[in-house]
Design a protein around this motif. Sequence first.
Motif, PDB file in Angstrom:
ATOM      1  N   ASP A  61      39.175  16.575   8.066  1.00 44.04           N
ATOM      2  CA  ASP A  61      39.279  15.295   7.347  1.00 44.04           C
ATOM      3  C   ASP A  61      40.700  15.111   6.813  1.00 44.04           C
ATOM      4  OD1 ASP A  61      36.601  14.767   7.798  1.00 44.04           O
ATOM      5  OD2 ASP A  61      35.948  15.407   5.800  1.00 44.04           O
ATOM      6  N   GLN A  62      41.267  16.200   6.295  1.00 48.89           N
ATOM      7  CA  GLN A  62      42.636  16.129   5.781  1.00 48.89           C
ATOM      8  C   GLN A  62      43.627  15.893   6.921  1.00 48.89           C
ATOM      9  OE1 GLN A  62      43.887  16.372   2.331  1.00 48.89           O
ATOM     10  NE2 GLN A  62      45.385  15.347   3.632  1.00 48.89           N
ATOM     11  N   ALA A  63      43.383  16.547   8.053  1.00 51.78           N
ATOM     12  CA  ALA A  63      44.240  16.336   9.219  1.00 51.78           C
ATOM     13  C   ALA A  63      44.183  14.876   9.658  1.00 51.78           C
ATOM     14  CB  ALA A  63      43.819  17.256  10.361  1.00 51.78           C
ATOM     15  N   PHE A  64      42.988  14.296   9.647  1.00 53.46           N
ATOM     16  CA  PHE A  64      42.823  12.876   9.969  1.00 53.46           C
ATOM     17  C   PHE A  64      43.678  12.017   9.033  1.00 53.46           C
ATOM     18  CE2 PHE A  64      40.669   8.880   8.859  1.00 53.46           C
ATOM     19  CZ  PHE A  64      40.610   8.248  10.103  1.00 53.46           C
ATOM     20  N   ASN A  65      43.625  12.319   7.735  1.00 52.30           N
ATOM     21  CA  ASN A  65      44.405  11.560   6.758  1.00 52.30           C
ATOM     22  C   ASN A  65      45.913  11.705   7.006  1.00 52.30           C
ATOM     23  OD1 ASN A  65      42.107  10.632   5.498  1.00 52.30           O
ATOM     24  ND2 ASN A  65      42.098  12.213   3.921  1.00 52.30           N
ATOM     25  N   TYR A  66      46.328  12.901   7.395  1.00 53.13           N
ATOM     26  CA  TYR A  66      47.744  13.089   7.726  1.00 53.13           C
ATOM     27  C   TYR A  66      48.124  12.281   8.969  1.00 53.13           C
ATOM     28  CZ  TYR A  66      48.368  16.969   4.396  1.00 53.13           C
ATOM     29  OH  TYR A  66      48.486  17.732   3.254  1.00 53.13           O
ATOM     30  N   PHE A  67      47.249  12.286   9.961  1.00 57.52           N
ATOM     31  CA  PHE A  67      47.532  11.513  11.170  1.00 57.52           C
ATOM     32  C   PHE A  67      47.677  10.024  10.875  1.00 57.52           C
ATOM     33  CE2 PHE A  67      45.727  14.892  14.167  1.00 57.52           C
ATOM     34  CZ  PHE A  67      46.935  15.107  14.819  1.00 57.52           C
TER      35      PHE A  67
END
Length: 414
Positions: free
Chosen positions: A392-398
């Motif tokens: 989920d955090q990776a998604f937000n970074y993307f």
Amino acid sequence: MKRYITLLFFGILNILVATSCSSDDKGSDKPTEPEIVAPVAIEKTNSTKIYMHYMPWFETNESSADKKWGYHWTMANKNPNAIGANNRREIASHYYPLIGPYHSGDKNVIENHLLLMKYSGIDGVLIDWYGTYDVNDYRMVKENTEQLIGMLDKVGLEYAIVYEDRFLTNVVNAGKAISVTSAAKTDLAYLEKNYFTDANYIKINNKPLLLNFGPVVLQTPAEWTNVFNTLTTKPTFLTLWDHSVKAGTNASGEYAWVYKDNSFLTNFYTNTKPKLSVAMGSAYPGFKDFYAEGGGGAAIGWTIEHNNGATLDATLTLAKNANLNYLQLITWNDFGEGTMFEPTVEFGYTYIEKVKTFAGVKNTESVFSEISKMYNFRIEKKGNTDVQKKLDQAFNYFVSMQPAKAKQLINEIK
């Protein structure tokens, strides 16, 4: 005084203990909550608005109520439960999606598709839509569409609807509406109430964009006038190329499609585009339908070979030379007709890499394989809350254009 100092000492001790416990918690197995971030637009040098035609019509045996694979994976004679020696399911297509056959309403699939599009420089999605009625698979398409819409603003992409009036007769024949125009009025009233007002719904000339794949059933200007009279705001309405006469003055313009060979695109840009108030071009990687092999009816009758990407190069060059304001990519995932930009086993990321170049994306960092890896982890680590929160955090970074941080997080997962 002595009692005060003693109380102060124990108070400080309690604070230190609490801080220590808090620090220990951070090092424990308790998942870290993802940081909430707003999407950031990708930077690109090409001012043309690039939109992707999208099919939300796929179902799997896990997603459907009857536990059967949807028609668009099976047609009449394919069985995706049969897995071949290459570990691929049997599907009704000459090509195979890199992530395998999927359910269009699956949140993980939508996340994968939209992140790939964002980093390709695509501005928005044009969603093929069958209306509101519970006939055949139309409700499923509508539900999948709304799952897609639910994530579009989180990614920072726009959208508009491509309305299929060809199915209105089926609605009437099923006894769901008294006439094709009344059915269309119901569908458009729903669009106006639920989609047109969205902040990320595409507007052209300050009006919501509505495309029609035809018209096919509503073939006179009077019928379209009747339908649009129920709307508070008349949309910027585009028909399929050479079909605007059927809508009369209700049509704001036309959009190009794919047909036989590239000469039809050249003709559109040279002879039709100058006459239109709004013109939307097209680009495609090829066309090779599976209808005859899949028992889904007669073959279309013509093929445009992919030619290792040369067809897409040619159509993108035509689009560039036509100096378009709007370009539609045909299509993300019509596997039955072989027009897909979605990464496949056969072509990998080739087509979206070409779109990225066309768009002039400034962030040239390669992220497509990490986005696919993220999807794989979503599936493999389905029950692992800690991993899912990292993703989920990776998604937000993307979505906030911090791909290096996203990649680092994904590569930490084992």
